[in-house]
Write a protein that holds these residues in place. Sequence first.
Motif, short mmCIF file in Angstrom:
data_model
loop_
_atom_site.label_atom_id
_atom_site.label_comp_id
_atom_site.label_asym_id
_atom_site.label_seq_id
_atom_site.Cartn_x
_atom_site.Cartn_y
_atom_site.Cartn_z
N LEU A 14 0.86 -1.20 0.00
CA LEU A 14 0.00 0.00 0.00
C LEU A 14 0.88 1.23 0.00
O LEU A 14 1.38 1.68 1.01
N ASP A 15 1.10 1.75 -1.20
CA ASP A 15 2.03 2.87 -1.34
C ASP A 15 1.27 4.10 -1.85
O ASP A 15 0.24 3.97 -2.51
N GLY A 16 1.81 5.27 -1.53
CA GLY A 16 1.26 6.51 -2.09
C GLY A 16 0.48 7.38 -1.11
O GLY A 16 -0.14 8.36 -1.52
N ASN A 17 0.54 7.04 0.17
CA ASN A 17 -0.15 7.88 1.16
C ASN A 17 0.39 9.31 1.14
O ASN A 17 -0.37 10.28 1.20
N GLY A 18 1.73 9.41 1.07
CA GLY A 18 2.37 10.73 1.08
C GLY A 18 1.97 11.55 -0.14
O GLY A 18 1.63 12.74 -0.02
N ARG A 19 2.00 10.91 -1.31
CA ARG A 19 1.65 11.62 -2.55
C ARG A 19 0.18 12.03 -2.55
O ARG A 19 -0.18 13.10 -3.04
N ARG A 33 1.83 14.79 5.25
CA ARG A 33 1.91 13.36 4.89
C ARG A 33 1.11 12.47 5.84
O ARG A 33 0.52 11.48 5.44
N HIS A 38 -1.51 9.03 5.68
CA HIS A 38 -1.43 7.77 6.41
C HIS A 38 -2.76 7.48 7.12
O HIS A 38 -3.22 6.35 7.18
N GLY A 63 2.68 -2.76 6.11
CA GLY A 63 2.33 -1.58 6.90
C GLY A 63 3.51 -0.70 7.22
O GLY A 63 3.40 0.53 7.25
N ASN A 102 11.65 1.81 6.76
CA ASN A 102 10.84 3.00 7.02
C ASN A 102 11.28 3.77 8.28
O ASN A 102 10.89 4.92 8.48
N ARG A 134 12.73 7.34 7.93
CA ARG A 134 11.91 8.55 7.70
C ARG A 134 12.08 9.53 8.85
O ARG A 134 12.52 9.14 9.93
N GLU A 155 7.43 11.68 11.37
CA GLU A 155 6.57 10.79 10.59
C GLU A 155 6.52 9.40 11.22
O GLU A 155 5.44 8.80 11.32
N LEU A 203 3.19 7.56 12.66
CA LEU A 203 2.79 6.22 12.23
C LEU A 203 2.56 5.30 13.43
O LEU A 203 1.62 4.51 13.46
C1 IPE Z 1 2.91 4.09 2.13
O1 IPE Z 1 2.84 5.40 1.71
C2 IPE Z 1 2.83 3.95 3.64
C3 IPE Z 1 4.09 3.60 4.29
C4 IPE Z 1 5.22 3.28 3.70
C5 IPE Z 1 4.09 3.59 5.76
P1 IPE Z 1 4.13 6.34 1.58
O2 IPE Z 1 4.31 7.07 2.88
O3 IPE Z 1 5.30 5.57 1.17
O4 IPE Z 1 3.66 7.34 0.45
P2 IPE Z 1 4.55 7.96 -0.70
O5 IPE Z 1 5.22 6.83 -1.41
O6 IPE Z 1 5.54 8.87 -0.07
O7 IPE Z 1 3.58 8.66 -1.58
#
Ligand code: IPE
Length: 239
Positions: A17-22, A31, A35, A61, A66, A69, A73, A77
């Motif tokens: 599950l990627d792309g929460n930040g975008r 960001r 999440h 998850g 991670n 980061r 963040e 999380l």
């Molecule tokens: C996925 O979304 C969630 C985690 C890795 C915890 P991201 O946080 O990686 O979102 P992007 O890739 O920066 O958009």
Amino acid sequence: MALDENMVIPRHVALILDGNGRWAKKRGLPRTMGHKEGCVTVEKTVEIAARMGIEYLTVYGFSTENWKRPMEEVGALMQLFRYYMVRLLKVASANNVRVKMIGDRTRFAQDIIDGIGRLESETRDNTGLTFIIAVNYGGRDEIRRAAARLAADCAQGKRNPEEITEEVFASYLDTAGIPDPDLLIRTSGELRLSNYLLWQLAYTEIYVTDCLWPDFDREELERAIVQYNKRDRRYGGVK
Ligand code: IPE
Ligand code: IPE
Ligand code: MG
């Protein structure tokens, strides 16, 4: 093309599950809001998968990488994780879902470790979907931990190195007893595994969508399953 009754529902679906930040950035939000929304999508996906008759759903998850980061963040999380563990217990109970966590949980705060234990023990007897959450999970770390335990068993004479088959090795992994994923879905378009289930994905069908995780829904899942049904799984053989 939509899902119809002749289609095979994959037994085990793995999700990156990627792309929460975008998703958050697109909306001018921090960001962490991505999440938070992503957690809501996880909850919905568990319900959808349970109703579809998927037997195992594994989501990524939090990876062993991670932790790199920013501290804020990672902290956010962890807070979300605390909050959603409580919610997940309700969702799991309401949907007959069994929850299991894979990854090295020892690095988490004690209350999170206790919460994970509670989630697993209180849902143990549920007979529907098995929902597996990979937290502080890395494929290489999992293989390293498995190798260390196996080596210890050999040193103590409990195992003979000559008799280490793939099945024996797999029984030392966090996923012991769980069939390998049939379908891997990655959201947000990235064409990589990011250290996910390196052993288990050997023959998994891969589907990548540009959809950002918080926007993922039933239609997206159905599209992935329709594509899965068009694949010819040869496992190195010929038809
Ligand atoms: C996925 O979304 C969630 C985690 C890795 C915890 P991201 O946080 O990686 O979102 P992007 O890739 O920066 O958009
Ligand atoms: C993979 O996503 C990890 C999780 C979804 C938990 P990342 O966003 O961390 O992966 P990279 O950095 O794009 O490879
Ligand atoms: Mg990402």
